[in-house]
Every structure is written in structure tokens, then in C-alpha cells.
Design an enzyme around this catalytic site. Structure first.
Site, short mmCIF file in Angstrom:
data_model
loop_
_atom_site.label_atom_id
_atom_site.label_comp_id
_atom_site.label_asym_id
_atom_site.label_seq_id
_atom_site.Cartn_x
_atom_site.Cartn_y
_atom_site.Cartn_z
N ARG A 1 -19.68 -4.19 13.47
CA ARG A 1 -19.13 -4.96 14.38
C ARG A 1 -18.60 -3.77 15.55
O ARG A 1 -18.57 -4.26 16.73
CB ARG A 1 -17.66 -5.39 14.06
N LYS B 1 -12.11 -1.00 6.67
CA LYS B 1 -13.34 -1.89 6.87
C LYS B 1 -14.66 -1.04 6.30
O LYS B 1 -14.51 -0.09 5.64
CB LYS B 1 -13.33 -2.55 7.88
N SER C 1 -17.94 -15.49 6.65
CA SER C 1 -16.83 -15.90 5.63
C SER C 1 -17.46 -17.24 4.92
O SER C 1 -16.99 -17.17 3.51
CB SER C 1 -15.68 -15.81 6.29
N GLY D 1 -18.33 -5.83 1.23
CA GLY D 1 -16.99 -5.84 0.39
C GLY D 1 -16.71 -7.28 0.01
O GLY D 1 -16.04 -7.29 -1.04
N SER E 1 -6.24 -6.14 1.13
CA SER E 1 -7.39 -7.17 1.43
C SER E 1 -6.94 -8.44 0.91
O SER E 1 -6.69 -8.74 -0.42
CB SER E 1 -8.57 -6.74 0.68
N SER E 2 -7.18 -9.51 1.83
CA SER E 2 -6.90 -10.84 1.49
C SER E 2 -7.91 -11.31 0.45
O SER E 2 -7.96 -12.38 -0.18
CB SER E 2 -6.92 -12.00 2.65
N ARG F 1 -12.13 1.52 11.72
CA ARG F 1 -12.57 1.00 12.95
C ARG F 1 -11.51 1.42 14.02
O ARG F 1 -11.99 1.28 15.24
CB ARG F 1 -12.57 -0.67 12.94
N ASP G 1 -11.13 -8.26 12.13
CA ASP G 1 -12.54 -8.12 12.77
C ASP G 1 -12.60 -8.15 14.49
O ASP G 1 -13.56 -7.85 14.97
CB ASP G 1 -13.67 -9.21 12.22
N ARG H 1 -14.49 1.87 -0.52
CA ARG H 1 -13.36 1.01 -0.13
C ARG H 1 -12.57 0.61 -1.35
O ARG H 1 -13.06 0.75 -2.57
CB ARG H 1 -14.09 -0.48 0.56
#
Length: 430
Positions: free
Chosen positions: A386, A339, A21, A91, A164-165, A343, A312, A119
Site C-alpha cells: 500500500r 500493519k 479481503s 496477516g 485487529s478485527s 504506516r 488501508d 505482527r
């Protein structure tokens, strides 16, 4: 590619990779700067390479030198790319670069792989169109390929916070170099808020002021990106460290520990993994001054964990829950379905194949560890880095061999994950 993991005991020291990030944001912030910026200790992975390529297509340069990334910025006005920007599976790249492209005086086209093209980006496209640009999905469904025409000059815009932030991050980073700045009003509760905190942290390091408001966020226009000393150092990644810490809590050898280095405090919400493990009863110690976390194998108990701000961590927590006594309930998880893959559904399916008692709900994942005996099986990582890493940790404590399809996707965030796991003593051919 496939990786196999057999029951193992682990011990030793490892260093989690640098934060994905932070690396994304630092590369783009360096792109917004004038002149040369050295991004030190970056994560070099499939996702971050996508952001570096985008910086180059927008008129900057990004060269690897001695493990660092040396970025020559495109400044406040990106160039019109001479090719389609391929964001691959990232993304973060697509959202952040879409807003950057809206500053260019012309047309930019962005696309990605099959997963990324599924997405959602609609709220960001609507926001950019409301700020004076034109942004659309070629299929009219809010998904890539995307076509963006600029330049935007700034203004106020409303958008949801529960998709989404990254939409907020994209607008804050681009808004700093618009004429009037950008103010975002959130129409729903912000999910993954710590990721916006990461953005504010990076902006501050680059000399850019932005702040939270009563309704959302605001960034002034006309600012310049200028990091102190023309360099920026990337901290370690808690999302990636979570797999190593889980491995230690579940599979450390008797009298031994797994020690993870490079974990200094930062704005990362996924540092919550330390608290989650403590609540589950893990023998874990975090020396925040030295950035060292030590964890030993422990008897774990199920807990309830909300992942509104830490999506995550869901795969890691689900695996811990499968090996713990009692029930682990992972809540506030609906956004985790959007994601790289769904997930929630993917972990429910994979853990069930491994013998776990799992219940999938629209906004929750319930794992009944007390009813679980994990057994090796063939599972699919669904192209999601992940999932692959979390399932590898499950393989350490499952009876028999666990085979994970799509193991190559760890390159997105932790390219040498299987080598690090093997270095700790895991029996794996990944």
C-alpha cells in the site's frame, strides 16, 4: 526491485482487482465446505495464494481453472498439516488459518516472513487457549512462529477489539463448525469493524448465520458451509481502487477522466474513499448500479478523516492531503502502525522526503498541503504494497522523478498495478 514514476497526466478506463479481503474469506469458507466450490473472479496475489496453500495443507484442494479457484473443502475437521504452514506476508492468512488449525485433532505450526513474524497475534492465541485448545508463540511474545493444538469445541471468550478485527473474523469462521459455537465479548472498541461486516457477508453467502451482540459477536455451532450453486463471486477491491481514484483526482488530463469499473456496493469500509474525495472537493461520480466510478482532476482541500475502520486508506489519504490546499488530519490511526509496516511513520518519512510538511503523532498523521511543494526523490516502500502504490500516485504530481524501492510488493494485492497505471498514461517503468 525499483520503480520510477515521472510527472504525468492520466486518462482512460481501468478495472480494479478483485477484493483481497473477500477472496481470503471465500477461499477459507470454501475450505470449510464439503465438496467442491468455485470461487469466481478471485484476486490471485501473493497473499491469497498463501491462503490457498493453507487450505491444501489442512486437507483441502485449491486449483486454478479459467481464472477461477476451484476449492475442494476439508469440511468441519481440518487435517493435521504434514508441513509448516508458511503464510508469507499475509496477516489475514495467519489469523484466519490459526483458528482453522485449532479445529484439527493435533498440532499445527504456522510462520511467515520477517514482517509477519513481527505482527501481533497474542489475543487470538489467548482466545483459542480459552476455548479448549492450546495456542502459543514459540518466542513467547505473541508473534509467529505459532504452535496450535486442537480441537476446540466452542464457548465464550473475551478479547480486545483494538488490535485487529481479524481475530473476530477467525473465530466466527471457525466457530460455525464447532460443537457449541463461539461468542466473543470485546473488551475494547472494535477497530476496522467493516472487515467483520465483510466476514458476515461472506458467511451469509455460504449459508452460515452469525450476528453482532451487545458485547461482541456470536456464531452458532454445528452449521454447514454451503454456498448457493456451489459458487461464490468476489467483488472489486475498494482499497486497490483508491490509488486509481486518487490518480484521477490529482493527475487526470484536462477535460479527461479516470474511470474505474467493477466497483459495485459491498460491505467494504474502504468504499469511504469516494466520500473522502467528495469532501476534499473532487469531481467524482459513482454509478452504483453499473459499478462505475468517474473522477476528474480537481482542486482539493484538506479535511479531517478518521481511519479507525479504514486503516488501508491512510497512505492514499496522506498523498491526497500532500497535494491539497490546507491541512489534512488523519486521526484514529494508532492501529495502522501494526500493519505490514508502521504506516503512520513510513508515510511521514516518505512524504517528508518528497517535500511535504508532515507531522507524525501517536494516533494521527497531519499533512499540511498548503505548505507543500512535492519534488521527486528516492523513497522506500518498506515492503508494504500500500505504501508503494500510494507513493507512485504521489510521483504523478511531484516535480521530477520519484524512485520507489520494493515495487515488487504490489504483488500482495494488485499484481499489475504499474501496468494499469501505465495504461492510463503514467510515465513509469514499474
Amino acid at each position: 526491485m525499483h520503480a520510477t514514476v515521472s510527472p504525468s497526466r492520466v486518462r482512460g478506463r481501468a478495472r480494479a482487482p478483485p477484493s483481497k479481503s473477500y477472496t481470503h474469506r471465500a477461499l477459507l469458507a470454501a475450505g470449510y465446505a464439503d465438496g467442491e466450490t468455485v470461487v469466481r473472479d478471485p484476486l490471485v496475489s501473493a497473499d491469497t495464494r498463501a491462503t490457498a496453500r493453507a487450505v491444501e495443507l489442512l486437507g483441502g484442494a485449491a486449483a486454478r481453472e479459467n481464472g477461477d479457484w476451484v476449492v475442494t473443502g476439508f469440511g468441519s475437521r481440518p487435517a493435521i498439516p504434514d508441513a509448516v504452514i508458511d503464510c508469507a506476508n499475509s496477516g489475514t492468512t495467519m489469523r484466519l488459518v490459526t483458528a482453522a488449525a485449532a479445529l484439527a485433532d493435533g498440532t499445527t505450526v504456522l510462520t511467515g516472513d520477517e514482517s509477519l513474524r513481527a505482527r501481533p497475534h497474542g489475543p487470538l492465541l489467548d482466545a483459542l487457549s480459552g476455548l479448549g485448545g492450546t495456542a502459543r508463540s514459540t518466542r513467547g511474545n505473541g508473534q509467529a512462529p505459532l504452535v496450535v493444538d486442537g480441537p476446540v469445541s466452542g464457548g465464550s471468550v473475551a478479547l480486545p477489539g483494538d488490535v485487529s478485527s481479524q481475530f473476530v473474523t477467525a473465530l466466527l469462521m471457525a466457530g460455525a463448525v464447532t460443537e457449541t459455537g463461539i461468542e466473543t465479548d470485546l473488551t475494547t472498541e472494535l477497530k476496522s469493524a467493516p472487515y467483520v461486516d465483510i466476514t458476515l457477508d461472506v458467511l451469509d453467502a455460504f449459508g452460515v448465520g452469525a450476528s453482532e451482540t451487545a458485547a461482541g459477536y456470536r456464531v452458532r455451532g454445528g452449521q454447514a458451509y454451503a454456498p448457493s450453486g456451489a459458487e461464490y463471486a468476489v467483488p472489486g477491491d475498494f482499497s486497490s481502487a483508491s490509488y486509481l481514484l486518487a490518480a484521477g483526482a490529482l493527475a487526470a488530463a484536462d477535460g479527461a477522466a479516470v474511470v474505474v469499473e467493477g466497483m459495485h456496493p459491498s460491505a467494504q469500509g474502504d468504499a469511504a474513499i469516494v466520500d473522502v474525495l467528495e469532501r476534499m472537493g473532487a469531481d467524482i461520480d459513482w454509478d452504483t448500479e453499473s459499478g462505475v466510478i468517474t473522477v476528474q482532476r480537481s482542486e482539493l482541500s484538506g479535511v479531517e478523516v478518521g481511519v479507525a475502520d479504514t486503516p488501508d486508506l491512510l497512505p492514499t489519504i496522506a498523498v491526497l492531503g500532500a497535494a491539497a490546499d490546507g491541512t489534512t488530519r488523519i486521526t484514529d490511526a494508532e492501529h495502522v502502525r501494526y500493519k505490514e509496516t508502521d504506516r503512520v511513520a513510513a508515510m511521514a518519512e516518505s512524504l517528508s522526503k518528497l517535500g511535504a510538511s508532515v507531522e507524525e503523532r501517536p494516533d494521527e498523521l497531519v499533512v499540511r498541503g498548503g505548505d507543500t511543494e512535492l519534488s521527486g526523490a528516492s523513497v522506500d516502500g518498506r515492503g508494504d504494497h500500500r505504501l508503494v502504490m500510494a507513493l507512485a500516485v504521489a510521483g504523478l504530481v511531484a516535480d521530477g522523478e520519484t524512485t520507489i524501492a520494493g515495487s515488487e510488493h504490489v504483488d500482495v494485492s494488485f499484481p499489475d498495478f504499474f501496468e494499469v497505471l501505465a495504461g492510463l498514461g503514467a510515465d513509469t517503468d514499474g
